[in-house]
Design an enzyme around this catalytic site. Structure first.
Site, PDB file in Angstrom:
ATOM      1  N   LYS A 263       0.899  -1.110   0.271  1.00 62.25           N
ATOM      2  CA  LYS A 263      -0.145   0.034   0.020  1.00 62.25           C
ATOM      3  C   LYS A 263       0.980   1.175  -0.013  1.00 62.25           C
ATOM      4  CE  LYS A 263      -2.267  -1.621   3.541  1.00 62.25           C
ATOM      5  NZ  LYS A 263      -1.998  -2.887   3.646  1.00 62.25           N
ATOM      6  N   THR A 264       2.022   1.234   0.856  1.00 54.94           N
ATOM      7  CA  THR A 264       2.727   2.294   0.856  1.00 54.94           C
ATOM      8  C   THR A 264       3.480   2.736  -0.284  1.00 54.94           C
ATOM      9  OG1 THR A 264       2.908   2.217   3.186  1.00 54.94           O
ATOM     10  CG2 THR A 264       4.680   3.538   2.106  1.00 54.94           C
TER      11      THR A 264
ATOM     12  N   ASP B  28      -1.088   6.894   6.434  1.00 58.14           N
ATOM     13  CA  ASP B  28      -1.007   5.250   6.696  1.00 58.14           C
ATOM     14  C   ASP B  28      -1.924   5.087   8.113  1.00 58.14           C
ATOM     15  OD1 ASP B  28      -0.515   2.514   6.700  1.00 58.14           O
ATOM     16  OD2 ASP B  28       1.693   2.863   7.253  1.00 58.14           O
TER      17      ASP B  28
ATOM     18  N   THR C 210      -5.156  -1.365   7.352  1.00 58.58           N
ATOM     19  CA  THR C 210      -5.477  -2.881   7.555  1.00 58.58           C
ATOM     20  C   THR C 210      -6.942  -3.142   7.980  1.00 58.58           C
ATOM     21  OG1 THR C 210      -4.479  -2.918   9.654  1.00 58.58           O
ATOM     22  CG2 THR C 210      -3.103  -3.185   7.724  1.00 58.58           C
TER      23      THR C 210
ATOM     24  N   ARG D 164       6.403  -8.326   1.761  1.00 58.54           N
ATOM     25  CA  ARG D 164       7.252  -8.111   2.971  1.00 58.54           C
ATOM     26  C   ARG D 164       7.952  -9.272   3.533  1.00 58.54           C
ATOM     27  NH1 ARG D 164       4.560  -4.201   6.170  1.00 58.54           N
ATOM     28  NH2 ARG D 164       5.495  -2.711   5.101  1.00 58.54           N
TER      29      ARG D 164
END
Length: 351
Positions: free
Chosen positions: A68-69, A113, A162, A221
């Site tokens: 997302k980032t 975020d 999230t 990740r």
């Protein structure tokens, strides 16, 4: 109770943020996976560029570690605008946002975020900024407090969360584009591992990369973190090349099995099976039994176990499925052997 951190934890860890930045793709075309989402964003970018307008406000939601980032940063690159990054927990009062908003130029991107953790007063402050590009600045406190209206440049707010369900309806309604990021199939994760290995100068075979990708829980990740740990193992205990046998040995040492289950996942499943007779068990009871934070269990470990069909969530709590019993070589209880269905609806009072 302290929150545990495993090698498969999808959240970014403080000591790896710098390493993550060096591995991010430099363009939307280089971003691997999420093809439908990339197409939606590509159309939005092309249309906004042709009209010389900022992008619509965009909301990304989905599990942590999926990009997302990274996507928010790539939007700024593609639009050739500035990128300002903040997060919900650090914004305590409207004044914390005034500087960021007033410094934005036409078309710039403000990324928030964990936007579901914004305080209500911050949300109210953002609404006129998002809709009318203006903010109300309080000049003093008390019953005679005065406010001043300030214009801000047209900008794009990109939010990431999230916990989509925790966003208020008025906030959700103000995003023109709302998209969910999905877990990655092993084939796409293998491509990501190959790219990361190339950037890190790590030798790896195709079979070795596929073996690592299969254990990465569908999360880039996690795949990149496992690659760093396997690289260390390969350099110290092997030839330095990530072959299937080396990958398996390294991940076995890290307690990550062939299905991506780590030590904490195993503890969760065995607690449900052995301590609570397979369930149902409420989240709080399970957290106490494990000495773990309930929020961490629900947000970090449970989604993967449910997605893999090892845990079902019903009205009375969590239940270990037949697949979980089979995974540990346990015999399914007689009252479950008939294949009784488990309601996976709302978790109920203690869920």
């Amino acid at each position: 109770m302290a929150s545990r951190v495993e090698v498969t934890t999808p959240e970014a860890l403080p000591d790896e943020r710098g390493a993550e930045g060096s591995l991010r793709p430099r363009s939307l075309a280089d971003f691997i996976g999420q093809e439908r989402l990339k197409e939606v964003l590509g159309i939005a970018i092309e249309a906004a560029t042709a009209r010389r307008e900022p992008l619509d406000h965009i909301l990304f939601h989905g599990p942590p570690g999926l990009g997302k980032t990274t996507l928010a940063m790539l939007l700024a690159r593609e639009m050739q605008v500035n990128f300002t990054h903040t997060s919900g927990p650090v914004l305590e009062k409207p004044a914390d946002l005034v500087g960021a908003l007033t410094n934005l130029r036409d078309g710039d991107i403000l990324f928030i975020d964990e936007i579901h953790r914004l305080r209500p007063v911050i949300e109210e402050f953002l609404y006129p900024a998002m809709e009318d590009y203006r903010i109300e600045v309080r000049l003093s406190e008390g019953p005679r407090a005065q406010t001043m209206t300030m214009a801000v440049e047209p900008f794009t707010l990109v939010g990431a969360t999230t916990r989509f369900g925790l966003l208020t309806a008025p906030m959700r309604a103000r995003f023109g584009i709302t998209e969910r990021l999905s877990f990655y199939p092993p084939e796409e994760l293998a491509v990501i591992v190959e790219r990361t290995a190339g950037l890190m100068g790590v030798g790896a075979t195709d079979a070795g990369m596929r073996e690592l990708a299969r254990r990465a829980r569908g999360t880039p990740r996690v795949a990149n973190r496992l690659l760093r740990r396997v690289r260390d193992f390969a350099e110290v205990r092997a030839s330095g090349v990530l072959e299937p046998g080396v990958v398996r040995s390294a991940l076995d040492l890290l307690d990550v099995d062939e299905h991506g289950l780590d030590a904490m996942d195993t503890r969760v499943l065995l607690a449900i099976i052995d301590k609570f007779d397979g369930g149902p068990v409420g989240l709080n009871s399970l957290a106490v039994a494990l000495g773990e934070d309930a929020g961490t269990l629900e947000e970090v470990y449970e989604p993967f176990l449910i997605r893999e069909g090892l845990v079902a969530r019903g009205p009375r709590g969590r239940v270990a499925t037949a697949r979980a019993y089979e995974r540990f070589g346990r015999e399914l209880p007689a009252d479950r052997a008939g294949g009784a269905e488990v309601d996976e609806g709302q978790p109920g009072l203690f869920g």
